[in-house]
Design a protein around this motif. Sequence first.
Motif, PDB file in Angstrom:
ATOM      1  N   ASP A 106       0.823  -1.207   0.000  1.00  0.00           N
ATOM      2  CA  ASP A 106       0.000   0.000   0.000  1.00  0.00           C
ATOM      3  C   ASP A 106       0.863   1.265   0.000  1.00  0.00           C
ATOM      4  OD1 ASP A 106      -2.405  -1.314  -0.081  1.00  0.00           O
ATOM      5  OD2 ASP A 106      -2.652  -1.391   2.090  1.00  0.00           O
ATOM      6  N   ARG A 107       2.110   1.127   0.428  1.00  0.00           N
ATOM      7  CA  ARG A 107       2.980   2.300   0.521  1.00  0.00           C
ATOM      8  C   ARG A 107       3.811   2.507  -0.747  1.00  0.00           C
ATOM      9  NH1 ARG A 107       3.595   4.142   5.861  1.00  0.00           N
ATOM     10  NH2 ARG A 107       2.589   2.804   7.414  1.00  0.00           N
ATOM     11  N   VAL A 108       4.392   1.429  -1.268  1.00  0.00           N
ATOM     12  CA  VAL A 108       5.316   1.581  -2.398  1.00  0.00           C
ATOM     13  C   VAL A 108       4.755   1.036  -3.706  1.00  0.00           C
ATOM     14  CG1 VAL A 108       7.267   1.420  -0.806  1.00  0.00           C
ATOM     15  CG2 VAL A 108       6.515  -0.629  -2.013  1.00  0.00           C
ATOM     16  N   GLY A 109       3.646   0.333  -3.648  1.00  0.00           N
ATOM     17  CA  GLY A 109       3.042  -0.188  -4.864  1.00  0.00           C
ATOM     18  C   GLY A 109       3.055  -1.706  -4.947  1.00  0.00           C
ATOM     19  N   ARG A 110       2.201  -2.242  -5.824  1.00  0.00           N
ATOM     20  CA  ARG A 110       2.098  -3.690  -5.969  1.00  0.00           C
ATOM     21  C   ARG A 110       3.276  -4.271  -6.759  1.00  0.00           C
ATOM     22  NH1 ARG A 110      -1.480  -1.608  -2.999  1.00  0.00           N
ATOM     23  NH2 ARG A 110      -3.695  -1.672  -3.515  1.00  0.00           N
ATOM     24  N   LYS A 111       3.665  -3.573  -7.841  1.00  0.00           N
ATOM     25  CA  LYS A 111       4.719  -4.095  -8.710  1.00  0.00           C
ATOM     26  C   LYS A 111       6.053  -4.285  -7.990  1.00  0.00           C
ATOM     27  CE  LYS A 111       7.425  -3.021 -12.854  1.00  0.00           C
ATOM     28  NZ  LYS A 111       7.639  -2.084 -13.978  1.00  0.00           N
ATOM     29  N   PRO A 112       6.559  -3.310  -7.226  1.00  0.00           N
ATOM     30  CA  PRO A 112       7.837  -3.532  -6.535  1.00  0.00           C
ATOM     31  C   PRO A 112       7.801  -4.713  -5.576  1.00  0.00           C
ATOM     32  CG  PRO A 112       7.263  -1.202  -6.525  1.00  0.00           C
ATOM     33  CD  PRO A 112       6.062  -1.942  -7.030  1.00  0.00           C
ATOM     34  N   VAL A 113       6.661  -4.911  -4.909  1.00  0.00           N
ATOM     35  CA  VAL A 113       6.559  -6.030  -3.971  1.00  0.00           C
ATOM     36  C   VAL A 113       6.536  -7.361  -4.706  1.00  0.00           C
ATOM     37  CG1 VAL A 113       5.091  -7.131  -2.234  1.00  0.00           C
ATOM     38  CG2 VAL A 113       5.428  -4.661  -2.187  1.00  0.00           C
ATOM     39  N   LEU A 114       5.779  -7.429  -5.818  1.00  0.00           N
ATOM     40  CA  LEU A 114       5.743  -8.671  -6.598  1.00  0.00           C
ATOM     41  C   LEU A 114       7.134  -9.031  -7.121  1.00  0.00           C
ATOM     42  CD1 LEU A 114       2.456  -8.359  -8.704  1.00  0.00           C
ATOM     43  CD2 LEU A 114       2.832  -9.659  -6.616  1.00  0.00           C
ATOM     44  N   MET A 115       7.850  -8.038  -7.640  1.00  0.00           N
ATOM     45  CA  MET A 115       9.186  -8.306  -8.165  1.00  0.00           C
ATOM     46  C   MET A 115      10.172  -8.636  -7.050  1.00  0.00           C
ATOM     47  SD  MET A 115       9.564  -5.437 -11.174  1.00  0.00           S
ATOM     48  CE  MET A 115      11.216  -6.007 -11.533  1.00  0.00           C
ATOM     49  N   GLY A 116      10.127  -7.865  -5.967  1.00  0.00           N
ATOM     50  CA  GLY A 116      11.063  -8.084  -4.865  1.00  0.00           C
ATOM     51  C   GLY A 116      10.876  -9.434  -4.195  1.00  0.00           C
ATOM     52  N   THR A 117       9.623  -9.801  -3.926  1.00  0.00           N
ATOM     53  CA  THR A 117       9.373 -11.093  -3.275  1.00  0.00           C
ATOM     54  C   THR A 117       9.694 -12.256  -4.209  1.00  0.00           C
ATOM     55  OG1 THR A 117       7.025 -10.923  -3.908  1.00  0.00           O
ATOM     56  CG2 THR A 117       7.621 -10.209  -1.681  1.00  0.00           C
ATOM     57  N   SER A 118       9.508 -12.066  -5.509  1.00  0.00           N
ATOM     58  CA  SER A 118       9.844 -13.131  -6.468  1.00  0.00           C
ATOM     59  C   SER A 118      11.346 -13.390  -6.500  1.00  0.00           C
ATOM     60  CB  SER A 118       9.344 -12.762  -7.867  1.00  0.00           C
ATOM     61  OG  SER A 118       7.940 -12.651  -7.898  1.00  0.00           O
ATOM     62  N   VAL A 119      12.136 -12.311  -6.539  1.00  0.00           N
ATOM     63  CA  VAL A 119      13.591 -12.460  -6.521  1.00  0.00           C
ATOM     64  C   VAL A 119      14.044 -13.109  -5.216  1.00  0.00           C
ATOM     65  CG1 VAL A 119      15.781 -11.205  -6.482  1.00  0.00           C
ATOM     66  CG2 VAL A 119      13.986 -10.537  -8.096  1.00  0.00           C
ATOM     67  N   CYS A 120      13.459 -12.661  -4.117  1.00  0.00           N
ATOM     68  CA  CYS A 120      13.855 -13.201  -2.809  1.00  0.00           C
ATOM     69  C   CYS A 120      13.446 -14.666  -2.654  1.00  0.00           C
ATOM     70  CB  CYS A 120      13.243 -12.355  -1.688  1.00  0.00           C
ATOM     71  SG  CYS A 120      14.012 -10.729  -1.506  1.00  0.00           S
ATOM     72  N   GLN A 121      12.312 -15.054  -3.236  1.00  0.00           N
ATOM     73  CA  GLN A 121      11.943 -16.462  -3.180  1.00  0.00           C
ATOM     74  C   GLN A 121      13.004 -17.331  -3.847  1.00  0.00           C
ATOM     75  OE1 GLN A 121       7.694 -17.961  -3.531  1.00  0.00           O
ATOM     76  NE2 GLN A 121       7.415 -15.898  -4.309  1.00  0.00           N
ATOM     77  N   LEU A 122      13.509 -16.869  -4.979  1.00  0.00           N
ATOM     78  CA  LEU A 122      14.558 -17.625  -5.664  1.00  0.00           C
ATOM     79  C   LEU A 122      15.841 -17.647  -4.834  1.00  0.00           C
ATOM     80  CD1 LEU A 122      15.598 -19.129  -8.154  1.00  0.00           C
ATOM     81  CD2 LEU A 122      16.203 -16.912  -9.154  1.00  0.00           C
ATOM     82  N   VAL A 123      16.254 -16.485  -4.317  1.00  0.00           N
ATOM     83  CA  VAL A 123      17.510 -16.396  -3.561  1.00  0.00           C
ATOM     84  C   VAL A 123      17.435 -17.228  -2.282  1.00  0.00           C
ATOM     85  CG1 VAL A 123      19.023 -14.835  -2.285  1.00  0.00           C
ATOM     86  CG2 VAL A 123      18.107 -14.142  -4.505  1.00  0.00           C
ATOM     87  N   PHE A 124      16.361 -17.035  -1.503  1.00  0.00           N
ATOM     88  CA  PHE A 124      16.244 -17.769  -0.239  1.00  0.00           C
ATOM     89  C   PHE A 124      15.984 -19.256  -0.476  1.00  0.00           C
ATOM     90  CE2 PHE A 124      14.675 -13.540   1.651  1.00  0.00           C
ATOM     91  CZ  PHE A 124      15.973 -13.182   1.992  1.00  0.00           C
ATOM     92  N   GLY A 125      15.214 -19.565  -1.526  1.00  0.00           N
ATOM     93  CA  GLY A 125      14.941 -20.966  -1.829  1.00  0.00           C
ATOM     94  C   GLY A 125      16.204 -21.732  -2.177  1.00  0.00           C
ATOM     95  N   VAL A 126      17.034 -21.121  -3.030  1.00  0.00           N
ATOM     96  CA  VAL A 126      18.314 -21.749  -3.367  1.00  0.00           C
ATOM     97  C   VAL A 126      19.233 -21.751  -2.156  1.00  0.00           C
ATOM     98  CG1 VAL A 126      20.391 -21.516  -4.786  1.00  0.00           C
ATOM     99  CG2 VAL A 126      18.134 -21.169  -5.815  1.00  0.00           C
ATOM    100  N   GLY A 127      19.182 -20.678  -1.359  1.00  0.00           N
ATOM    101  CA  GLY A 127      20.021 -20.598  -0.165  1.00  0.00           C
ATOM    102  C   GLY A 127      19.725 -21.713   0.826  1.00  0.00           C
TER     103      GLY A 127
END
Length: 562
Positions: free
Chosen positions: A166-187
């Motif tokens: 609600d503060r920064v927008g839907r798109k940044p959160v979708l992209m940020g969480t998607s990248v982090c899912q890959l990074v943390f998942g592989v980690g």
Amino acid sequence: MATGVERIFDELGHFGRFQACLYFGVVFQAISCGIHYLSSVFLVETPKFLCSPPGNITSVLYLNQSTASLLDVWPAYSPGAGPVVVATDRGELWELSQCQRARRLGAGLSAEGCSGGFKYDVADKQATIVTDWDLVCDREWLAKLTQPTFMLGVLIGAVLFGDIADRVGRKPVLMGTSVCQLVFGVGVAFTGNYYLFAVMRFLLALVSSGYLVVVFVYVTEFTGHKVRTWTSMHVHAAFAVGIMVVALVGYLVRVWWLYQLVLSLCTAPFLIYCWKFPETPFYLMAKGRHQETQELLDHIARFNGLVPTLKVSDLLELEEDGGSLLGVKDPQKPPAVEPEHKLSILDLFGTWRMARRSATCWAIWFIGSLGYYVFSLGSVSLGGNQYVNLFLAGAVELPSYLIGCFAMDRVGRRRTCAPALLLSGVTCMLIIAVPADIEVLAVVLSMMGKFAVAIAFGLIYLYTCELYPTIVRSLAVGSGSMMCRVGSVVAPFCVYLADIWTYLPQLIVGVLAFITGVLTMFLPETLGQPLTTTLEEAEALGTKPPRNAVEGLELSQSHHKA
């Protein structure tokens, strides 16, 4: 006169080519959420094990079976049926059990702990975190804490990323969480000890939950009310596909870190094109970014094969009382009058009628989540092939959402939710009566229970929106969602009660689901009813005939998942 929301979709299409491309793109990534939520069923699987003796084993005696290796004993071994006696190359005889070993000294025994580690049956699972880090006996609680810790991360992530979006927008959160899912998942796959593993899984839970919460909003803000019930409900279907992927990969890959790596890479292609996704027009409008909104609306029109005619200035004129398309104040308009007092969760319990309604809704949220995860996590313990069971637990959800969508808009929300909960409760109780040697029937009944509870779990979002007035609607959905997360945290502990009695988890879910189903029958029906704006109007639901049925149905659908 049509509102700005209605006009956008009437002119651009409720589910045109542009919306379809976005929808299937973001839903594809939602599969990863189902993957990570349920991957622990094989990560922490505990195979048969025994305390390891000092030295190498030269012969084994178990019950009446004599062999040269433990490999031949594992199929017949059952904890508590008697010790496994082994001879070692040191000329010693040892009696082995799961958490201790005893050396035979003449007519006596010298017992000691498992200081030498453990022997595991690796015929099915070559390696899990349990076998790699010896999470058995006095360390068993660490393995059992893995899923509750993940679900705690889910709870926190839902609250955290909902606010960030609600503060920064839907798109940044979708992209940020998607990248982090890959990074943390592989980690997670490359952690060298349990504690780092738990931390990485917790972070993975945060971002997976964040994506799942925000993707519902994103889908809602790009699709019109004519298809919004279907598109929102079938984000759940993508989650179910993730469960099916877990079962398939678990069957093919039997080493935990490689299994985790494959699962994390399944939706990696999403990162190639997600950066092209736009911010939603409603968020842009709410933040006063009118030029970007106009460019986006023109692009959607052209992509859908239409001539751009929709003007942001016209939409602003349609919004009344200073409210924007998202209900956020438009800076160009005077502020609305503030309410006399700040609304709180206590307003959901202001009268006996509203208190009963709120308690029942919370119960549906809780048992929907509890039952969903108990059926999913517990499916691997039903007997038979655990991979097939988990695959079916995901597959059975797909028709449940299809049927749920039809039923919601034809027979009503209450008349869909209550029978679903009652059916889930009855099937749980019937499982208890199934003879132990008829595993197929137990699996069938469990799938029926999962099918039914998935319907209730899917529709409660929309039903809650329609049961409460505008002034407390977000509060009602937020508090219900919190009860949902509590249910998901409790679910793993409920599954572990199977160690006390195999069917105790099903009994608990069955009783609670049946009671909640009966209570749901006393809720008012909201199909065809307009959304209410005051607590008095909301309290009057069910006490008078529907008014403005068509308008109410369209408005209620427009708020689904919003």
